[in-house]
Write a protein that holds these residues in place. Structure first.
Motif, PDB file in Angstrom:
ATOM      1  N   GLU A  18       0.363  -2.619   4.827  1.00 21.47           N
ATOM      2  CA  GLU A  18       1.597  -2.157   4.159  1.00 21.47           C
ATOM      3  C   GLU A  18       1.628  -2.628   2.663  1.00 21.47           C
ATOM      4  N   ARG A  19       1.490  -4.037   2.534  1.00 24.20           N
ATOM      5  CA  ARG A  19       1.641  -4.690   1.219  1.00 24.20           C
ATOM      6  C   ARG A  19       0.623  -4.015   0.162  1.00 24.20           C
ATOM      7  N   ILE A  20      -0.407  -3.619   0.448  1.00 22.55           N
ATOM      8  CA  ILE A  20      -1.687  -3.251  -0.184  1.00 22.55           C
ATOM      9  C   ILE A  20      -1.224  -1.811  -0.705  1.00 22.55           C
ATOM     10  N   ILE A  21      -1.022  -0.916   0.340  1.00 21.66           N
ATOM     11  CA  ILE A  21      -0.213   0.562  -0.150  1.00 21.66           C
ATOM     12  C   ILE A  21       0.941   0.493  -1.119  1.00 21.66           C
ATOM     13  N   SER A  22       1.689  -0.396  -0.776  1.00 26.88           N
ATOM     14  CA  SER A  22       2.889  -0.434  -1.845  1.00 26.88           C
ATOM     15  C   SER A  22       2.387  -0.929  -2.990  1.00 26.88           C
ATOM     16  N   ALA A  23       1.631  -1.891  -3.272  1.00 25.79           N
ATOM     17  CA  ALA A  23       1.004  -2.168  -4.320  1.00 25.79           C
ATOM     18  C   ALA A  23       0.229  -1.247  -5.279  1.00 25.79           C
ATOM     19  N   ALA A  24      -0.531  -0.565  -4.271  1.00 30.28           N
ATOM     20  CA  ALA A  24      -1.377   0.827  -4.938  1.00 30.28           C
ATOM     21  C   ALA A  24      -0.372   1.701  -5.604  1.00 30.28           C
ATOM     22  N   VAL A  25       0.893   2.157  -4.681  1.00 31.59           N
ATOM     23  CA  VAL A  25       1.642   2.924  -5.341  1.00 31.59           C
ATOM     24  C   VAL A  25       2.142   2.596  -6.565  1.00 31.59           C
ATOM     25  N   GLU A  26       2.649   1.138  -6.788  1.00 37.63           N
ATOM     26  CA  GLU A  26       3.145   0.586  -8.027  1.00 37.63           C
ATOM     27  C   GLU A  26       2.056   0.898  -9.067  1.00 37.63           C
ATOM     28  N   LEU A  27       0.889   0.548  -8.830  1.00 40.78           N
ATOM     29  CA  LEU A  27      -0.252   0.660  -9.824  1.00 40.78           C
ATOM     30  C   LEU A  27      -0.498   2.102 -10.316  1.00 40.78           C
ATOM     31  N   LEU A  28      -0.789   2.742  -9.211  1.00 39.02           N
ATOM     32  CA  LEU A  28      -0.657   4.323  -9.578  1.00 39.02           C
ATOM     33  C   LEU A  28       0.443   5.079 -10.529  1.00 39.02           C
ATOM     34  N   ASP A  29       1.547   4.323 -10.289  1.00 33.60           N
ATOM     35  CA  ASP A  29       2.992   4.630 -11.179  1.00 33.60           C
ATOM     36  C   ASP A  29       2.581   4.183 -12.471  1.00 33.60           C
ATOM     37  N   THR A  30       2.084   3.074 -12.681  1.00 33.46           N
ATOM     38  CA  THR A  30       1.997   2.498 -13.994  1.00 33.46           C
ATOM     39  C   THR A  30       0.723   2.858 -14.673  1.00 33.46           C
ATOM     40  N   VAL A  31      -0.494   3.003 -14.010  1.00 30.10           N
ATOM     41  CA  VAL A  31      -1.676   3.180 -14.979  1.00 30.10           C
ATOM     42  C   VAL A  31      -2.200   4.637 -14.441  1.00 30.10           C
ATOM     43  N   GLY A  32      -2.000   5.081 -13.518  1.00 29.47           N
ATOM     44  CA  GLY A  32      -2.420   6.441 -13.010  1.00 29.47           C
ATOM     45  C   GLY A  32      -3.464   6.207 -12.313  1.00 29.47           C
ATOM     46  N   GLU A  33      -4.080   7.447 -11.444  1.00 29.36           N
ATOM     47  CA  GLU A  33      -5.422   7.060 -10.666  1.00 29.36           C
ATOM     48  C   GLU A  33      -6.497   6.640 -11.065  1.00 29.36           C
ATOM     49  N   SER A  34      -6.888   6.640 -12.613  1.00 31.09           N
ATOM     50  CA  SER A  34      -8.104   6.280 -12.783  1.00 31.09           C
ATOM     51  C   SER A  34      -7.758   4.515 -13.284  1.00 31.09           C
ATOM     52  N   GLY A  35      -6.586   4.190 -13.144  1.00 29.79           N
ATOM     53  CA  GLY A  35      -6.444   2.632 -13.245  1.00 29.79           C
ATOM     54  C   GLY A  35      -6.586   1.980 -11.676  1.00 29.79           C
ATOM     55  N   LEU A  36      -6.661   2.731 -10.762  1.00 28.75           N
ATOM     56  CA  LEU A  36      -6.453   2.284  -9.275  1.00 28.75           C
ATOM     57  C   LEU A  36      -7.819   1.926  -9.089  1.00 28.75           C
ATOM     58  N   THR A  37      -8.089   0.412  -9.337  1.00 30.36           N
ATOM     59  CA  THR A  37      -9.334  -0.145  -8.739  1.00 30.36           C
ATOM     60  C   THR A  37      -9.050  -1.372  -7.729  1.00 30.36           C
ATOM     61  N   PHE A  38     -10.151  -1.519  -7.027  1.00 32.06           N
ATOM     62  CA  PHE A  38      -9.618  -2.678  -6.212  1.00 32.06           C
ATOM     63  C   PHE A  38      -9.741  -4.244  -6.949  1.00 32.06           C
ATOM     64  N   ARG A  39     -10.298  -4.081  -8.050  1.00 28.63           N
ATOM     65  CA  ARG A  39     -10.259  -5.366  -8.875  1.00 28.63           C
ATOM     66  C   ARG A  39      -8.756  -5.510  -9.324  1.00 28.63           C
ATOM     67  N   ALA A  40      -8.247  -4.453  -9.771  1.00 31.53           N
ATOM     68  CA  ALA A  40      -6.947  -4.435 -10.592  1.00 31.53           C
ATOM     69  C   ALA A  40      -5.942  -4.634  -9.154  1.00 31.53           C
ATOM     70  N   LEU A  41      -6.149  -4.010  -8.326  1.00 32.50           N
ATOM     71  CA  LEU A  41      -5.223  -4.182  -7.094  1.00 32.50           C
ATOM     72  C   LEU A  41      -5.248  -5.626  -6.355  1.00 32.50           C
ATOM     73  N   ALA A  42      -6.439  -6.252  -6.518  1.00 28.59           N
ATOM     74  CA  ALA A  42      -6.640  -7.627  -5.998  1.00 28.59           C
ATOM     75  C   ALA A  42      -5.785  -8.627  -7.012  1.00 28.59           C
ATOM     76  N   GLU A  43      -5.943  -8.248  -8.173  1.00 24.09           N
ATOM     77  CA  GLU A  43      -5.293  -9.180  -9.339  1.00 24.09           C
ATOM     78  C   GLU A  43      -3.669  -9.080  -8.840  1.00 24.09           C
ATOM     79  N   ARG A  44      -3.200  -7.871  -8.758  1.00 17.86           N
ATOM     80  CA  ARG A  44      -1.819  -7.692  -8.369  1.00 17.86           C
ATOM     81  C   ARG A  44      -1.230  -8.407  -7.245  1.00 17.86           C
ATOM     82  N   LEU A  45      -2.057  -8.455  -6.219  1.00 20.63           N
ATOM     83  CA  LEU A  45      -1.797  -8.936  -4.875  1.00 20.63           C
ATOM     84  C   LEU A  45      -2.365 -10.551  -4.919  1.00 20.63           C
TER      85      LEU A  45
END
Length: 223
Positions: A18-45
């Protein structure tokens, strides 16, 4: 000798799907689909990509889960006491606002029409169409017309907003477009010139709901 004060250990919130998905939504809202990478998501989490892979197999699954999370919040409202027309309007407006807040959702759903989020919306619309006592032979057409309108207009509105430069004033933008319409060739664009003033002052959500009412009127009139 003075004793050393020991700092309390900071308790970290456990990493969950659930935390991962929530962070993914925030990342998608900010940088879009092209910016959704596991590295960026790992940094956010504040974790490693390997820990994320333990919960989510890859980007495809992550996008699907993020989309499902957004759509689920849209269709979980209680409309027990609403008329079928009111329920359809509320659902339509919920999708419109969700696409407006998360423009990437419409793009993802358009590429995967058979995914569960789309089917959930279609099922909810279909049940309200049945509640309108639409003949069985016409139910698919009625539900499809509503579905296509909702997703099409909501998706196009979100796409239009994405093309605007950050900080663009909507009123000034519409005024400029409306002015350009009034200057079109009167023979080739007679109608467009006529409604230019309405474009200048129209409200996207109100026009969207007006379209829903037109379709509902047609559905009930055919009975």
């Amino acid at each position: 000798m003075a004793s050393r004060t020991r700092r309390p250990e900071r308790r970290q919130e456990p990493l969950t799907r659930e935390r991962i998905i929530s962070a993914a939504v925030e990342l998608l809202d900010t940088v879009g689909e092209s910016g959704l990478t596991f590295r960026a998501l790992a940094e956010r989490l504040a974790t490693g990509p390997g820990a994320i892979y333990w919960h989510v197999a890859g980007k495809t699954e992550l996008l699907a889960a993020a989309t499902d999370a957004v759509v689920t919040t849209t269709i979980t409202g209680d409309d027990t006491d609403a008329t079928p027309q009111e329920a359809i309007r509320a659902l339509a407006l919920g999708v419109f606002d969700a696409f407006d807040a998360h423009p990437w959702v419409g793009t993802y759903l358009a590429r995967r029409p058979g995914q569960s989020p789309m089917l959930r919306v279609f099922e909810r619309i279909g049940r309200r169409v049945q509640a309108l006592r639409v003949p069985e032979a016409a139910q698919f057409t009625a539900a499809s017309a509503l579905m296509n309108y909702i997703l099409g207009v909501a998706g196009q509105n979100a796409a239009n907003l994405r093309t605007l430069q950050p900080g663009t004033d909507r009123t000034e933008f519409l005024d400029a477009v409306a002015t350009a319409w009034t200057e079109l060739d009167p023979d080739q664009y007679a109608f467009t010139r006529t409604v230019a003033g309405q474009l200048r002052k129209h409200d996207d959500r109100a026009e969207f709901l007006a379209g829903i009412d037109l379709i509902l009127t047609g559905i009930t009139a055919r009975q």
